[in-house]
Design a protein around this motif. Structure first.
Motif, mmCIF file in Angstrom:
data_model
loop_
_atom_site.group_PDB
_atom_site.id
_atom_site.type_symbol
_atom_site.label_atom_id
_atom_site.label_comp_id
_atom_site.label_asym_id
_atom_site.label_seq_id
_atom_site.Cartn_x
_atom_site.Cartn_y
_atom_site.Cartn_z
ATOM 1 N N PRO A 48 40.242 32.390 47.971
ATOM 2 C CA PRO A 48 39.800 31.009 48.190
ATOM 3 C C PRO A 48 38.428 30.957 48.849
ATOM 4 N N GLU A 49 38.097 31.986 49.666
ATOM 5 C CA GLU A 49 36.828 31.937 50.399
ATOM 6 C C GLU A 49 35.633 31.930 49.450
ATOM 7 N N ASP A 50 35.736 32.534 48.274
ATOM 8 C CA ASP A 50 34.624 32.383 47.323
ATOM 9 C C ASP A 50 35.104 31.790 45.981
ATOM 10 N N GLN A 51 36.201 31.066 46.027
ATOM 11 C CA GLN A 51 36.696 30.305 44.865
ATOM 12 C C GLN A 51 36.849 31.152 43.609
ATOM 13 N N ARG A 52 37.482 32.302 43.782
ATOM 14 C CA ARG A 52 37.670 33.205 42.647
ATOM 15 C C ARG A 52 39.121 33.660 42.573
ATOM 16 N N ALA A 53 39.574 34.007 41.387
ATOM 17 C CA ALA A 53 40.826 34.748 41.231
ATOM 18 C C ALA A 53 40.578 35.805 40.170
ATOM 19 N N VAL A 54 41.250 36.940 40.317
ATOM 20 C CA VAL A 54 41.125 38.001 39.312
ATOM 21 C C VAL A 54 42.504 38.165 38.672
ATOM 22 N N VAL A 55 42.559 37.926 37.365
ATOM 23 C CA VAL A 55 43.873 37.885 36.712
ATOM 24 C C VAL A 55 43.907 38.780 35.474
ATOM 25 N N GLU A 56 45.086 39.326 35.220
ATOM 26 C CA GLU A 56 45.255 40.145 34.015
ATOM 27 C C GLU A 56 45.424 39.228 32.796
ATOM 28 N N PRO A 57 45.213 39.763 31.579
ATOM 29 C CA PRO A 57 45.132 38.890 30.405
ATOM 30 C C PRO A 57 46.437 38.207 30.014
ATOM 31 N N GLY A 58 47.583 38.819 30.371
ATOM 32 C CA GLY A 58 48.858 38.216 29.976
ATOM 33 C C GLY A 58 49.330 37.122 30.920
ATOM 34 N N VAL A 59 48.575 36.900 32.009
ATOM 35 C CA VAL A 59 48.959 35.861 32.973
ATOM 36 C C VAL A 59 48.928 34.499 32.282
ATOM 37 N N ILE A 60 49.990 33.715 32.509
ATOM 38 C CA ILE A 60 50.084 32.392 31.899
ATOM 39 C C ILE A 60 49.123 31.440 32.620
ATOM 40 N N ASN A 61 48.451 30.595 31.855
ATOM 41 C CA ASN A 61 47.432 29.695 32.401
ATOM 42 C C ASN A 61 47.921 28.972 33.655
ATOM 43 N N LEU A 62 49.093 28.339 33.575
ATOM 44 C CA LEU A 62 49.560 27.520 34.696
ATOM 45 C C LEU A 62 49.872 28.362 35.938
ATOM 46 N N ALA A 63 50.161 29.653 35.726
ATOM 47 C CA ALA A 63 50.483 30.526 36.858
ATOM 48 C C ALA A 63 49.262 30.688 37.774
ATOM 49 N N VAL A 64 48.059 30.573 37.220
ATOM 50 C CA VAL A 64 46.855 30.713 38.047
ATOM 51 C C VAL A 64 46.782 29.528 39.013
ATOM 52 N N THR A 65 47.037 28.333 38.475
ATOM 53 C CA THR A 65 47.033 27.147 39.342
ATOM 54 C C THR A 65 48.135 27.252 40.395
ATOM 55 N N LYS A 66 49.317 27.715 39.984
ATOM 56 C CA LYS A 66 50.426 27.831 40.951
ATOM 57 C C LYS A 66 50.060 28.786 42.088
ATOM 58 N N ALA A 67 49.338 29.866 41.749
ATOM 59 C CA ALA A 67 48.958 30.828 42.784
ATOM 60 C C ALA A 67 47.851 30.283 43.677
ATOM 61 N N ALA A 68 47.000 29.419 43.114
ATOM 62 C CA ALA A 68 45.839 28.931 43.878
ATOM 63 C C ALA A 68 46.164 27.686 44.711
ATOM 64 N N THR A 69 47.178 26.915 44.294
ATOM 65 C CA THR A 69 47.473 25.635 44.955
ATOM 66 C C THR A 69 47.747 25.762 46.464
ATOM 67 N N PRO A 70 48.515 26.762 46.902
ATOM 68 C CA PRO A 70 48.730 26.855 48.360
ATOM 69 C C PRO A 70 47.430 27.025 49.147
ATOM 70 N N HIS A 71 46.374 27.464 48.479
ATOM 71 C CA HIS A 71 45.082 27.648 49.156
ATOM 72 C C HIS A 71 44.187 26.413 48.994
ATOM 73 N N GLY A 72 44.696 25.372 48.309
ATOM 74 C CA GLY A 72 43.895 24.142 48.130
ATOM 75 C C GLY A 72 43.033 24.172 46.877
ATOM 76 N N TYR A 73 43.358 25.065 45.924
ATOM 77 C CA TYR A 73 42.549 25.192 44.695
ATOM 78 C C TYR A 73 43.424 25.131 43.442
ATOM 79 N N TYR A 74 42.781 25.010 42.287
ATOM 80 C CA TYR A 74 43.511 25.127 41.018
ATOM 81 C C TYR A 74 42.565 25.656 39.948
ATOM 82 N N TYR A 75 43.161 26.002 38.791
ATOM 83 C CA TYR A 75 42.359 26.484 37.656
ATOM 84 C C TYR A 75 42.223 25.317 36.684
ATOM 85 N N ALA A 76 40.991 24.879 36.436
ATOM 86 C CA ALA A 76 40.785 23.595 35.746
ATOM 87 C C ALA A 76 41.089 23.579 34.237
ATOM 88 N N PRO A 77 40.669 24.571 33.436
ATOM 89 C CA PRO A 77 40.929 24.441 31.984
ATOM 90 C C PRO A 77 42.438 24.366 31.701
#
Ligand SMILES: Cc1cc2nc3c(=O)[nH]c(=O)nc-3n(C[C@H](O)[C@H](O)[C@H](O)COP(=O)(O)OP(=O)(O)OC[C@H]3O[C@@H](n4cnc5c(N)ncnc54)[C@H](O)[C@@H]3O)c2cc1C
Length: 500
Positions: free
Chosen positions: A117-146
Motif C-alpha cells: 500500500p505504501e507505493d500503491q503496488r501489488a505483485v500477482v501471479e498470472p492465475g490470480v483471479i481479478n477480484l482477488a486482487v481487490t479483496k487483498a488490497a481492500t483492508p489496506h484502503g485500496y482496490y484494483y480498478a480494471p
C-alpha cells in the motif's frame, strides 16, 4: 480456417515432439499437472467462445515461473506450438488450443506475492483471479480498478494479454494503465523482467507491446499492478429514458460538462427485458434505455457532480432517476447490468456477443444504424455496453435450430463491425481479436500495416510457436521480406494459410 506457419511434419514426428515435452513436464510437475488423456484434454478444447473447439495434444499446469520457462524451452527445442490459458473466459477464441501443441494453464499460479500500500503496488501471479486482487488490497484502503464483468472468474494473466476493460475503465483506464511491470517467459524459454517499479524505464516500451498481445509474444508469469485508493464516497444512479437516443445524448452532455463518472453503462429495451427475466433487477418500467451512472471520489466533489448529472439527465428526457440507497440497492442495480450477457439466454436460445468500439459522439448514429440493420434483416439485437467510452456489446440473437438463422446472425454481427469502422472505431473494444476476428483485421488495416505489425511478433517469436494462428489473418514467415506477394503466397500453395 488455418493460419499456421509452422512447418508441416508427419504425425509421427509431431507425436514424438509432444512425447518429449510431456516427458520433460513429468520431470518438472506433479502427476496431476500433466494431462495427456484424451477425455481429460477435451475439458480444455475451448474458451468462452465455445463454437471454436480444438483438443490440445497436451495440457500442463505449472506452479512456478521457472517451470513455465522450462516447459516453453522444451516446446522451443521440439518446435512445438504452445498456447497460454488463464481462466478460459476469453470471448475471441484467444486461448483456443493448437491441435499439435501444448496448452500451458496458469490456474495453479495463484499467489499474490506482495501488496504494498505504501507505493500503491501489488505483485500477482498470472492465475490470480481479478477480484482477488481487490479483496487483498481492500483492508489496506485500496482496490484494483480494471473490472471486466467476468472479474469473479477471469485471471490477471488473461486480462494483461487481452488489455481487458470494464465498467470503471472510463475514469480509471484499461488494464494497460495499471500494469507497471511483468515477469515474462519469451518463446525461447528465457525468464525476463519488463518494466519495473519505477514509473518509466528507458528504451522501447516492450511491456506496452506485451499488454494486449493475446499470448502471441510469450507468457506473463507475474505482474506488478497499480492499486487505486478506495473512494470516500460512491453514488450509483439508475436513469430511465424513452430511447437510446436520449440516453446517448445524456451521456455526451455529462462528458461535455467535464464530468468523468467512474462508469456510464447503457442497456436498451431488449437487454432490460432479458435482465428482468433473469435477475428481477426492477429497472424502470417501459424504459427504451437505462443508464447506470456511478460517481466516485471525495464526498464534496461527488455531491456536486451528482447534482449536475441529475440535471443533465432530466434535460435530455430522463423520466425516472433512482439513486441507490445502500450497498444492497447498489448491488441490485449492478446485477441487472453485470448479468446481461447471460440473461439474454432467457429470451433467445443462441446469441453472438459482439464487441466493437466507436467514438462516443457517434453513439446515436450507430445505434440507429444497428436498429435499421435489425429491422431490415429480422435479426434481433440487444444492446448493452460501456456508453462512456463508446464500447458496444451488441448481442445478436438467433436460434441455431432454425436453418439459416446462424448465418444471418453472423452477417449482422459482421455488418455491425463495419459500422464501427465506418464511424472511426475498431473491430474490438476489449475482447481481443483471437481466432474469431482475425478475418476482420484486413477491414481495418492494409497488407503493409499487417506486415509491419507482424515484424513485432517476429522479433519476439521468430519460430512462431507462441499462440500461432491468432490475431493475424495471413501469417507472415519471420525472415521473409515484408510487402505484398504477387500471385499465390507459398503458404497458400502449401495449403497451410488462407487469404481472406
Ligand atoms: C460473462 C463474461 C463477461 C465478460 N466481460 C468482459 C468485460 O467486461 N471486459 C473485458 O475486457 N472482457 C470481458 N470478458 C472477456 C474475458 O473475461 C477477458 O478477456 C479476460 O481478460 C480473459 O481472461 P482469462 O483468464 O479467462 O483468459 P483466457 O481466456 O484464458 O485467455 C485469453 C487470452 O490471454 C492469453 N493468456 C492467458 N494467460 C496468459 C499469460 N499468463 N500470458 C500471456 N498470455 C496469456 C491466452 O493465450 C488468450 O489469448 C467477459 C467474458 C465473459 C465470459
Amino acid at each position: 480456417m488455418t493460419t499456421d506457419t509452422l512447418p508441416a511434419r508427419s504425425e509421427a514426428a509431431s507425436d514424438a515432439a509432444v512425447a518429449a515435452v510431456a516427458a520433460r513436464a513429468r520431470e518438472l510437475l506433479p502427476d496431476t499437472g500433466v494431462i495427456s488423456d484424451h477425455a481429460q484434454l477435451r475439458t480444455y478444447e475451448c474458451d468462452g467462445l465455445a463454437h471454436y473447439r480444438v483438443t490440445p495434444a497436451l495440457v500442463v499446469m505449472p506452479e512456478t515461473a521457472e517451470q513455465v520457462a522450462a516447459l516453453v524451452r522444451a516446446c522451443a527445442e521440439n518446435d512445438l506450438p504452445f498456447v497460454a490459458r488463464g481462466a478460459g473466459t476469453g470471448l475471441s477464441g484467444g486461448a483456443l488450443p493448437h491441435k499439435d501443441g501444448v496448452l500451458i494453464v496458469t490456474s495453479r499460479m495463484r499467489t499474490i506475492r506482495e501488496v504494498r500500500p505504501e507505493d500503491q503496488r501489488a505483485v500477482v501471479e498470472p492465475g490470480v483471479i481479478n477480484l482477488a486482487v481487490t479483496k487483498a488490497a481492500t483492508p489496506h484502503g485500496y482496490y484494483y480498478a480494471p473490472d471486466p464483468s467476468s472479474q469473479q472468474i477471469c485471471s490477471i494473466g488473461g486480462n494483461v494479454a487481452e488489455n481487458s476493460g470494464g465498467a470503471h475503465c472510463l475514469k480509471y483506464g484499461f488494464t494497460t494503465n495499471h500494469v507497471l511491470g511483468a515477469e515474462f517467459v519469451t518463446p525461447q524459454g528465457d525468464l525476463v523482467e519488463l518494466g519495473g517499479a519505477a514509473p518509466d524505464t528507458p528504451g522501447y516500451d516492450l511491456l506496452g507491446a506485451v499488454v494486449g498481445s493475446e499470448g502471441t509474444l510469450g507468457i506473463v508469469t507475474s505482474t506488478t499492478v497499480r492499486l487505486v485508493r478506495l473512494p470516500e464516497e460512491v453514488r450509483t444512479v439508475l436513469v430511465g429514458f424513452e430511447s437510446t437516443d436520449q440516453a446517448g445524448a445524456a451521456t455526451s452532455a455529462i462528458i461535455a460538462a467535464g464530468i468523468v463518472p467512474a462508469a456510464i453503462e447503457m442497456m436498451d429495451a431488449l437487454a432490460i427485458e432479458a435482465a428482468e427475466a433473469a435477475v428481477q433487477c426492477n429497472y424502470p418500467a417501459g424504459a427504451g434505455a437505462v443508464l447506470v451512472i456511478e460517481l466516485d471520489g471525495a464526498a464534496v466533489e461527488v455531491g456536486q457532480e451528482y447534482d449536475a448529472v441529475e440535471r443533465l439527465c432530466a434535460e435530455n428526457g430522463a423520466f425516472e432517476q433512482r439513486l441507490a440507497t445502500d450497498p444492497t440497492d447498489r448491488a441490485l442495480i449492478w446485477k441487472g447490468r453485470k448479468s446481461a450477457f447471460a440473461a439474454v439466454g432467457r429470451i433467445s436460445p443462441d446469441y453472438i456477443v459482439q464487441d466493437g468500439v466507436i467514438p462516443r459522439t457517434a453513439l446515436s448514429e450507430v445505434l440507429k444504424a444497428i436498429a435499421d440493420l435489425s429491422g431490415d434483416t429480422g435479426v434481433r439485437v440487444a444492446n448493452v455496453f460501456h456508453a462512456g467510452d463508446g464500447n458496444l456489446h451488441p448481442l445478436v440473437l438467433f436460434n441455431d435450430a432454425v436453418e439459416g438463422e446462424g448465418e444471418a446472425a453472423e452477417k449482422v454481427s459482421g455488418a455491425i463491425l463495419d459500422l464501427c469502422i465506418e464511424h472511426g472505431g475498431s473491430i474490438t473494444g476489449e475482447h481481443g481479436v483471437g481466432i474469431d476476428k482475425a478475418k476482420y483485421m484486413p477491414r481495418m488495416y492494409n497488407d503493409d500495416d499487417l506486415d509491419t505489425m507482424q515484424l513485432v511478433r517476429c522479433a519476439f517469436d521468430p519460430s512462431n510457436i507462441s499462440n500461432p494462428g491468432k490475431v493475424f489473418p495471413t501469417p507472415r514467415l519471420c525472415g521473409e521480406v515484408p510487402g505484398r506477394h504477387k500471385g499465390v503466397h507459398p503458404l497458400q500453395e502449401a495449403g497451410v494459410a488462407e487469404v481472406f
